[in-house]
Write a protein that holds these residues in place. Structure first.
Motif, PDB file in Angstrom:
ATOM      1  N   UNK A 185      -5.819  14.552  -7.198  1.00  0.00           N
ATOM      2  CA  UNK A 185      -5.184  15.835  -6.862  1.00  0.00           C
ATOM      3  C   UNK A 185      -3.817  16.013  -7.522  1.00  0.00           C
ATOM      4  N   UNK A 186      -3.217  14.925  -7.954  1.00  0.00           N
ATOM      5  CA  UNK A 186      -1.856  15.016  -8.497  1.00  0.00           C
ATOM      6  C   UNK A 186      -1.811  14.757 -10.000  1.00  0.00           C
ATOM      7  N   UNK A 187      -2.394  13.641 -10.418  1.00  0.00           N
ATOM      8  CA  UNK A 187      -2.356  13.297 -11.839  1.00  0.00           C
ATOM      9  C   UNK A 187      -3.407  14.068 -12.628  1.00  0.00           C
ATOM     10  N   UNK A 188      -4.523  14.362 -11.985  1.00  0.00           N
ATOM     11  CA  UNK A 188      -5.684  14.987 -12.618  1.00  0.00           C
ATOM     12  C   UNK A 188      -6.312  14.027 -13.629  1.00  0.00           C
ATOM     13  N   UNK A 189      -5.566  13.699 -14.705  1.00  0.00           N
ATOM     14  CA  UNK A 189      -6.074  12.734 -15.688  1.00  0.00           C
ATOM     15  C   UNK A 189      -5.404  11.380 -15.472  1.00  0.00           C
ATOM     16  N   UNK A 190      -6.212  10.371 -15.206  1.00  0.00           N
ATOM     17  CA  UNK A 190      -5.656   9.025 -15.047  1.00  0.00           C
ATOM     18  C   UNK A 190      -6.737   7.983 -15.303  1.00  0.00           C
ATOM     19  N   UNK A 191      -6.328   6.938 -15.960  1.00  0.00           N
ATOM     20  CA  UNK A 191      -7.172   5.770 -16.163  1.00  0.00           C
ATOM     21  C   UNK A 191      -6.528   4.620 -15.389  1.00  0.00           C
ATOM     22  N   UNK A 192      -6.937   3.390 -15.656  1.00  0.00           N
ATOM     23  CA  UNK A 192      -6.397   2.282 -14.863  1.00  0.00           C
ATOM     24  C   UNK A 192      -6.448   0.964 -15.603  1.00  0.00           C
ATOM     25  N   UNK A 193      -5.574   0.056 -15.201  1.00  0.00           N
ATOM     26  CA  UNK A 193      -5.674  -1.347 -15.569  1.00  0.00           C
ATOM     27  C   UNK A 193      -6.176  -2.089 -14.340  1.00  0.00           C
ATOM     28  N   UNK A 194      -7.194  -2.929 -14.538  1.00  0.00           N
ATOM     29  CA  UNK A 194      -7.809  -3.661 -13.421  1.00  0.00           C
ATOM     30  C   UNK A 194      -7.913  -5.133 -13.773  1.00  0.00           C
ATOM     31  N   UNK A 195      -7.428  -5.971 -12.873  1.00  0.00           N
ATOM     32  CA  UNK A 195      -7.486  -7.425 -13.065  1.00  0.00           C
ATOM     33  C   UNK A 195      -8.633  -8.000 -12.244  1.00  0.00           C
ATOM     34  N   UNK A 196      -9.499  -8.772 -12.910  1.00  0.00           N
ATOM     35  CA  UNK A 196     -10.624  -9.387 -12.218  1.00  0.00           C
ATOM     36  C   UNK A 196     -11.517  -8.337 -11.601  1.00  0.00           C
ATOM     37  N   UNK A 197     -12.020  -8.625 -10.408  1.00  0.00           N
ATOM     38  CA  UNK A 197     -12.898  -7.697  -9.701  1.00  0.00           C
ATOM     39  C   UNK A 197     -12.076  -6.862  -8.724  1.00  0.00           C
ATOM     40  N   UNK A 198     -11.180  -6.049  -9.281  1.00  0.00           N
ATOM     41  CA  UNK A 198     -10.282  -5.181  -8.508  1.00  0.00           C
ATOM     42  C   UNK A 198      -9.374  -5.996  -7.583  1.00  0.00           C
ATOM     43  N   UNK A 243       0.832  -1.211   0.000  1.00  0.00           N
ATOM     44  CA  UNK A 243       0.000   0.000   0.000  1.00  0.00           C
ATOM     45  C   UNK A 243       0.865   1.259   0.000  1.00  0.00           C
ATOM     46  N   UNK A 244       0.518   2.190  -0.886  1.00  0.00           N
ATOM     47  CA  UNK A 244       1.168   3.498  -0.902  1.00  0.00           C
ATOM     48  C   UNK A 244       0.073   4.563  -0.999  1.00  0.00           C
ATOM     49  N   UNK A 245       0.241   5.615  -0.256  1.00  0.00           N
ATOM     50  CA  UNK A 245      -0.795   6.651  -0.215  1.00  0.00           C
ATOM     51  C   UNK A 245      -1.010   7.289  -1.588  1.00  0.00           C
ATOM     52  N   UNK A 246       0.034   7.281  -2.412  1.00  0.00           N
ATOM     53  CA  UNK A 246      -0.031   7.923  -3.734  1.00  0.00           C
ATOM     54  C   UNK A 246      -1.043   7.252  -4.676  1.00  0.00           C
ATOM     55  N   UNK A 247      -1.439   6.012  -4.371  1.00  0.00           N
ATOM     56  CA  UNK A 247      -2.286   5.246  -5.295  1.00  0.00           C
ATOM     57  C   UNK A 247      -3.779   5.327  -4.985  1.00  0.00           C
ATOM     58  N   UNK A 248      -4.159   5.957  -3.871  1.00  0.00           N
ATOM     59  CA  UNK A 248      -5.584   6.139  -3.592  1.00  0.00           C
ATOM     60  C   UNK A 248      -6.180   7.106  -4.611  1.00  0.00           C
ATOM     61  N   UNK A 249      -7.460   6.935  -4.908  1.00  0.00           N
ATOM     62  CA  UNK A 249      -8.056   7.783  -5.948  1.00  0.00           C
ATOM     63  C   UNK A 249      -8.070   9.257  -5.564  1.00  0.00           C
ATOM     64  N   UNK A 250      -8.258   9.554  -4.261  1.00  0.00           N
ATOM     65  CA  UNK A 250      -8.294  10.957  -3.849  1.00  0.00           C
ATOM     66  C   UNK A 250      -6.931  11.628  -4.049  1.00  0.00           C
ATOM     67  N   UNK A 251      -5.855  10.861  -3.909  1.00  0.00           N
ATOM     68  CA  UNK A 251      -4.520  11.429  -4.127  1.00  0.00           C
ATOM     69  C   UNK A 251      -4.246  11.594  -5.616  1.00  0.00           C
ATOM     70  N   UNK A 252      -4.583  10.599  -6.402  1.00  0.00           N
ATOM     71  CA  UNK A 252      -4.391  10.681  -7.852  1.00  0.00           C
ATOM     72  C   UNK A 252      -5.218  11.811  -8.461  1.00  0.00           C
TER      73      UNK A 252
END
Length: 305
Positions: free
Chosen positions: A41-54, A30-39
């Motif tokens: 605020x920092x990345x602004x634009x981001x999508x994701x790769x998701x395996x299975x049901x998260x 776990x890293x705080x940078x990967x939570x959606x609320x942090x992303x």
């Protein structure tokens, strides 16, 4: 990797926030940078790769240039990558899916994302610095370098005052006046959003060092998340640097938090002088990997040189 489950590319608007954050929160890496609320605020634009049901996720912060979408590492986000810790098969599948979607990438993975030998040409080692605070203060300072002890002793003679919990506004004003060369002033706005959220949720605090004339000369925003306290953002002016104020501040923070089940995460650096500063407190290096490749058509390669 199960043949029944696949890695899906999911656009930001379709990401299930609850499942996403549960995945990050339950991960050993776990890293705080990967939570959606942090992303957000920092990345602004981001999508994701998701395996299975998260079951596994990978944030994809991106920018566009001349219509070409590429991956980059957002400011104030040291480690991203795949969560939770992937097997070799899962890791390889995520990297393959990333390369399928993006012709250019310049991102940092987390310390438990370890590439195999067969794709080492696109992975480059970086160093983070971690200091365990579980021992007593006397034991911890026995690991300080001579230079660090000397700077702390110098600072202790300067009649400096450390204030725990200074105002966000005071810190941001100080930060704006002492931005490192090449940093866009707009970065302060992102930092404001991150710190304000940390203060609101109660996991962030700013320590400041004041001169005898009551002027702020050094400050650090510490972010306490799970078993880590992150040396998230720091700033010093010339007076602070000359007086050893940052040495003084960190030493006090370590003293206040010794014998706690915490890791002080300095976030690392590839700049030799900064590395020496962190290592001077007895912090140990931790390797994580930088993923970088450029498969843009020849006509466009110059865009990302």
């Amino acid at each position: 990797m199960s043949s029944e489950k696949k890695i899906h590319y999911i656009k930001h608007a379709q990401i299930d926030s609850k499942k996403w954050n549960q995945c990050i929160d339950g991960a050993l890496n776990c890293r705080i940078y990967a939570y959606d609320w942090h992303l957000d605020r920092t990345a602004i634009e981001w999508d994701a790769l998701v395996y299975g049901d998260y079951e596994y996720v990978m944030p994809l912060p991106f920018r566009k240039k001349l219509g070409i979408k590429y991956l980059y590492q957002p400011l104030f986000s040291q480690q991203l990558g795949i969560f939770p810790t992937p097997s070799k098969a899962i890791f390889d599948a995520f990297i393959a899916a990333t390369k399928d979607r993006f012709k250019y990438a310049d991102v940092q993975l987390n310390a438990l994302n370890i590439p195999g030998e067969n794709n080492g040409d696109i992975f480059f080692e970086r160093k983070n610095y971690l200091l365990s605070l579980t021992k007593d203060f006397k034991s911890i300072i026995s690991g300080y370098s001579k230079n660090t002890k000397r700077n702390i002793a110098k600072a202790q003679k300067q009649d400096l005052t450390i204030i725990e919990g200074i105002r966000i506004e005071a810190y941001l004003e100080f930060k704006a006046k002492n931005l490192p060369p090449g940093v866009d002033p707009s970065a302060v706005d992102k930092l404001k959003s991150i710190i304000a959220y940390g203060a609101y949720k109660g996991f962030g605090k700013i320590y400041g060092v004041y001169t005898p004339g009551n002027d702020l000369c050094a400050a650090v925003y510490f972010c306490h998340w799970k078993d880590r306290v992150i040396y998230f953002n720091a700033s010093s002016n010339e007076e602070g640097k000359n007086s050893g104020a940052m040495y003084y501040l960190i030493n006090r923070f370590i003293e206040d938090n010794a014998e706690k089940n915490l890791l002080l995460d300095f976030e690392g650096s590839m700049i030799p002088g900064v590395e020496r500063f962190y290592a001077g407190f007895g912090a140990k290096p931790e390797t994580y990997f930088h993923l970088k490749y450029n498969r843009l058509p020849l006509l466009f390669k110059w865009l990302k040189r």
